[in-house]
Scaffold this motif. Sequence first.
Motif, PDB file in Angstrom:
ATOM      1  N   LEU A  70      -0.514  87.457  19.194  1.00 57.96           N
ATOM      2  CA  LEU A  70      -0.023  88.543  19.695  1.00 57.96           C
ATOM      3  C   LEU A  70       0.212  87.941  21.096  1.00 57.96           C
ATOM      4  O   LEU A  70       1.480  88.056  21.677  1.00 57.96           O
ATOM      5  CB  LEU A  70      -0.831  89.711  19.748  1.00 57.96           C
ATOM      6  CG  LEU A  70      -0.305  90.636  20.690  1.00 57.96           C
ATOM      7  CD1 LEU A  70       0.697  91.455  19.837  1.00 57.96           C
ATOM      8  CD2 LEU A  70      -1.526  92.090  20.662  1.00 57.96           C
ATOM      9  N   THR A  73       3.453  85.913  21.145  1.00 57.00           N
ATOM     10  CA  THR A  73       4.565  87.048  20.928  1.00 57.00           C
ATOM     11  C   THR A  73       4.931  87.399  22.220  1.00 57.00           C
ATOM     12  O   THR A  73       6.058  87.493  22.570  1.00 57.00           O
ATOM     13  CB  THR A  73       4.198  87.875  19.768  1.00 57.00           C
ATOM     14  OG1 THR A  73       3.887  87.541  18.638  1.00 57.00           O
ATOM     15  CG2 THR A  73       5.243  89.049  19.964  1.00 57.00           C
ATOM     16  N   LYS A 204      11.199  92.139  19.218  1.00 58.01           N
ATOM     17  CA  LYS A 204      11.181  92.133  17.669  1.00 58.01           C
ATOM     18  C   LYS A 204      11.879  90.473  17.405  1.00 58.01           C
ATOM     19  O   LYS A 204      11.274  90.074  16.312  1.00 58.01           O
ATOM     20  CB  LYS A 204      12.145  93.083  17.142  1.00 58.01           C
ATOM     21  CG  LYS A 204      11.679  94.301  17.313  1.00 58.01           C
ATOM     22  CD  LYS A 204      12.505  95.404  16.348  1.00 58.01           C
ATOM     23  CE  LYS A 204      13.961  95.562  16.463  1.00 58.01           C
ATOM     24  NZ  LYS A 204      14.579  96.465  15.517  1.00 58.01           N
ATOM     25  N   SER A 207       9.647  87.364  16.690  1.00 59.79           N
ATOM     26  CA  SER A 207       9.186  87.068  15.179  1.00 59.79           C
ATOM     27  C   SER A 207       9.998  85.988  14.457  1.00 59.79           C
ATOM     28  O   SER A 207       9.763  85.600  13.503  1.00 59.79           O
ATOM     29  CB  SER A 207       8.854  88.374  14.354  1.00 59.79           C
ATOM     30  OG  SER A 207      10.252  88.940  14.082  1.00 59.79           O
ATOM     31  N   MET A 243      -0.577  94.336  11.022  1.00 57.99           N
ATOM     32  CA  MET A 243       0.684  93.666  11.819  1.00 57.99           C
ATOM     33  C   MET A 243       1.638  94.953  12.266  1.00 57.99           C
ATOM     34  O   MET A 243       2.334  95.021  13.439  1.00 57.99           O
ATOM     35  CB  MET A 243       1.394  92.652  11.381  1.00 57.99           C
ATOM     36  CG  MET A 243       0.615  91.281  11.125  1.00 57.99           C
ATOM     37  SD  MET A 243       1.248  89.903  10.998  1.00 57.99           S
ATOM     38  CE  MET A 243       1.635  90.225   8.976  1.00 57.99           C
ATOM     39  N   TYR A 247       3.003  96.158  15.929  1.00 53.36           N
ATOM     40  CA  TYR A 247       4.568  96.218  16.681  1.00 53.36           C
ATOM     41  C   TYR A 247       4.659  97.646  16.994  1.00 53.36           C
ATOM     42  O   TYR A 247       5.281  97.958  17.952  1.00 53.36           O
ATOM     43  CB  TYR A 247       5.321  95.698  15.437  1.00 53.36           C
ATOM     44  CG  TYR A 247       5.423  94.125  15.447  1.00 53.36           C
ATOM     45  CD1 TYR A 247       6.157  93.645  16.911  1.00 53.36           C
ATOM     46  CD2 TYR A 247       5.043  93.268  14.732  1.00 53.36           C
ATOM     47  CE1 TYR A 247       6.321  92.157  16.738  1.00 53.36           C
ATOM     48  CE2 TYR A 247       5.095  91.923  14.834  1.00 53.36           C
ATOM     49  CZ  TYR A 247       5.871  91.503  15.907  1.00 53.36           C
ATOM     50  OH  TYR A 247       5.985  89.999  16.153  1.00 53.36           O
ATOM     51  N   ASN A 251       6.378  98.750  20.362  1.00 50.00           N
ATOM     52  CA  ASN A 251       7.703  99.075  20.374  1.00 50.00           C
ATOM     53  C   ASN A 251       7.894 100.719  20.749  1.00 50.00           C
ATOM     54  O   ASN A 251       9.010 100.936  21.535  1.00 50.00           O
ATOM     55  CB  ASN A 251       8.445  98.433  19.273  1.00 50.00           C
ATOM     56  CG  ASN A 251       8.769  97.070  19.212  1.00 50.00           C
ATOM     57  OD1 ASN A 251       8.519  96.511  20.062  1.00 50.00           O
ATOM     58  ND2 ASN A 251       8.901  96.601  17.968  1.00 50.00           N
TER      59      ASN A 251
ATOM     60  N   ASN B  60      11.881 100.177  14.774  1.00 48.75           N
ATOM     61  CA  ASN B  60      10.884  99.406  15.503  1.00 48.75           C
ATOM     62  C   ASN B  60      10.053  98.181  14.878  1.00 48.75           C
ATOM     63  O   ASN B  60       9.125  97.704  15.296  1.00 48.75           O
ATOM     64  CB  ASN B  60      10.114 100.244  16.067  1.00 48.75           C
ATOM     65  CG  ASN B  60      11.025 101.245  17.330  1.00 48.75           C
ATOM     66  OD1 ASN B  60      11.001 100.628  18.371  1.00 48.75           O
ATOM     67  ND2 ASN B  60      11.108 102.334  16.933  1.00 48.75           N
ATOM     68  N   THR B  61      10.507  98.093  13.526  1.00 47.91           N
ATOM     69  CA  THR B  61       9.669  97.051  13.018  1.00 47.91           C
ATOM     70  C   THR B  61      10.578  95.861  12.968  1.00 47.91           C
ATOM     71  O   THR B  61      11.711  95.817  12.591  1.00 47.91           O
ATOM     72  CB  THR B  61       9.421  97.391  11.314  1.00 47.91           C
ATOM     73  OG1 THR B  61       8.879  98.792  11.461  1.00 47.91           O
ATOM     74  CG2 THR B  61       8.631  96.433  10.921  1.00 47.91           C
ATOM     75  N   PRO B  62       9.695  94.676  13.044  1.00 43.35           N
ATOM     76  CA  PRO B  62      10.856  93.462  13.183  1.00 43.35           C
ATOM     77  C   PRO B  62      11.367  93.182  11.738  1.00 43.35           C
ATOM     78  O   PRO B  62      10.440  92.998  10.806  1.00 43.35           O
ATOM     79  CB  PRO B  62       9.692  92.181  13.562  1.00 43.35           C
ATOM     80  CG  PRO B  62       8.636  92.927  14.259  1.00 43.35           C
ATOM     81  CD  PRO B  62       8.615  94.146  13.515  1.00 43.35           C
ATOM     82  N   LEU B  65       9.006  90.894   9.473  1.00 42.58           N
ATOM     83  CA  LEU B  65       7.839  91.745   9.170  1.00 42.58           C
ATOM     84  C   LEU B  65       8.165  92.239   7.844  1.00 42.58           C
ATOM     85  O   LEU B  65       7.370  92.674   6.788  1.00 42.58           O
ATOM     86  CB  LEU B  65       7.201  92.651   9.932  1.00 42.58           C
ATOM     87  CG  LEU B  65       5.930  93.439   9.815  1.00 42.58           C
ATOM     88  CD1 LEU B  65       4.837  92.036   9.584  1.00 42.58           C
ATOM     89  CD2 LEU B  65       5.252  94.271  10.660  1.00 42.58           C
TER      90      LEU B  65
END
Lengths: 314, 215
Positions: A70, A73, A204, A207, A243, A247, A251, B60-62, B65
Motif C-alpha cells: 500500500l 501504491t 487506480k 495498479s 484488497m 481500494y 477511492n 472505484n475498483t482498479p 484487481l
Amino acid sequence: MSGSVLFDAPGPSAIRRSRILSIVFAVVAVVSLALAAYQLWLGGAFYQDRWDIFLQPATWIGARGLLVGLGTTLSIAGIAAAGALVLGVILSILRNALSPWVRIPVTVVLEFFRGMPVLLMMLFIFIVFSTGAYWAVVWALIVYNGAIIGEALRAGMKSLPKGQRESGLAIGLTPLRTTLAIELPQAFRIMLPIILAQFIVLLKDTSLGYIVGSPELIRIGRQLVDFYDRQGGPYALSMFFVMLAIYLAINLTLSWLVRVLARRLQRPRRGGGNLDGSATEAIQLPTQTIRQLQDPQAEITRIRGAGVGDGGGG
Amino acid sequence: MQALLENGPLWLQGMLATLLLTGATTLIGLPIGILLAGMRVSPVAALRVVATVWTEVARNTPLTLVFFFTAFVLPKLGIILDFQIGAILALTYYTSAFFAEAVRSGINSVPMGQAEASRSIGLGFGQTMTLVVLPQAFRSVLPPLINVIIALVKNTSVAMGFFVFVLVSVAQRLSNVYGDQALEIFVGIAFSYLLITVPLGQLVDHLERKWSVQR
C-alpha cells in the motif's frame, strides 16, 4: 431526479405499486446475495483457515507485507500526482502559446500520449530507459496524467470571460504573466474537482505496476497468496476482498471529497465583494462546465476529448 | 520499423485480439450499462440502490484487481474460464459502470423545462419521453458513450498481464527479441492504438458539432 416532472405525482395506488415492486426486488437481491454467500460457505470460504493470515503481523508489516505494498501504491500516486500537476501547468501554457512553432508540436505530442494505453508507456520506459519498475510507473503516470490535467486547465482558461484576459493586458502585463497571475489561478479553481477526480484515476492506474512488476498492493497480495498456497491454504478470495476493501475505502473517500468540493465551488466566492459592499457574483460558466462540476468523474470524458475516455486502466 | 514489418502476422493477431475484446465487451456491457442507468432513474428505490452500489464499486475498483478476480479467484471457486473469456468478463463488469454513467448524464442533460413544456401542452408520459426527452438524450449520450469505448480500447491492454495476447503484448514480445529497435516498435504499437482511437475520436467531435443542442 428529473423523473418527477415526467409523470403525474403518483397517487396512493401508484405509490403502493412502486413500494411493492421495491420490496420484491429487494427480497430478490438479498436472496441471491445470500445464495451466493451460502455457496461460498459450502466451499469453505468463511473457514478460519481462509482468513487467519490477516491476523498475522507478517501479512501486513513484513518486508513483503500488504502495508508495504500500500505504501508503494500511495507513494507512486503521490509523486506522480505532484509531477502531473506541474507538467499540466506547463503544458497548458505551452498549448496556449502565441507561436505556432510551440503550440502545434506540443498539441501533436499530447494527442499521441493521450491516445495510447498508459501500460504501453510504462513498458516503454521500463524497457528502453531501464529505470526499474517503480520509476517506470511514476514517469508514465506523470506524462499521461500531465497531458490530461493540462487539457483540463486549458479548458478552464477558455471558459473564463474574455474580460479577465483583457484586463490583465490592459494594465500592461505580458501575455504570459496574464496567464500566470489571472487566468491559471481561476482555471485551477474551476477545474479542481476534475483534477482531483483525475487523481482517483491515477491512483487506480498505479495498479498497472502489477504488470510491469513494481511491488505495489496487488503484486504483494498475489505474492502472499502464492506463498501461502504452497503451504496448502487457498487465500485468493479473502485476499481479493481485503484488497478491494482497501481500494474502495481510499477511492470512495476521495470521490466524496470531490463531490463536496464541487458543490462548494458552485457557490459564489465569499470574502470578495464589490466596491459598494454588495457580494460579487460567481463567474458565469458555460452549462457544459457546470455539468462537469456536478459529476466530475463521469463527465471527465468530455474534458479529455478525442483520444481519451473515462477511467484509465488500473 | 523492420521488426514490426517482418512480424506482420503477429501484429495482426494482436490487433484482432484487441478489437475482439473491445467489440465483445461493448456488445455485452452496453446493454448492462443502459439497464443500470434505467434502474438509477427509476422510481423503485431498491433498483436505484442496487444500480448505485454496482456503479460506485465498479468505478472505484482498479481494473487490475477485477482481472485478479477473474484470473486467480474464480478458478479457486471451481469456475475455470478461458483467459480470454475471463478478460471479457472483467472488462464488461468494469466498463458497464462507465457506460451507465454516460447514459445517465445524457438523460440528466435534458433540461427540466423541456419535459415541463411537453407536459404543459398535454403530452402524456409516453409521448414526453419518446418525442421530447429521449431524442435529445440520445444526442448527448452518444459522444460520451464513444469516449467510453475509446477508453475501453486502451483498457484491453491490461489483459496482457493476465495471459491474454493483445496489441501491447506484441510490443513486449518484439522488443525482447529486437532490443535495438525498441523505440520504433513502441511507436509503431502506439500508432496502432491511434489507428483505432483517432477515428472514434473524430466521430465524437463530428457528432458533438453536428448534434450539439443549442441552449
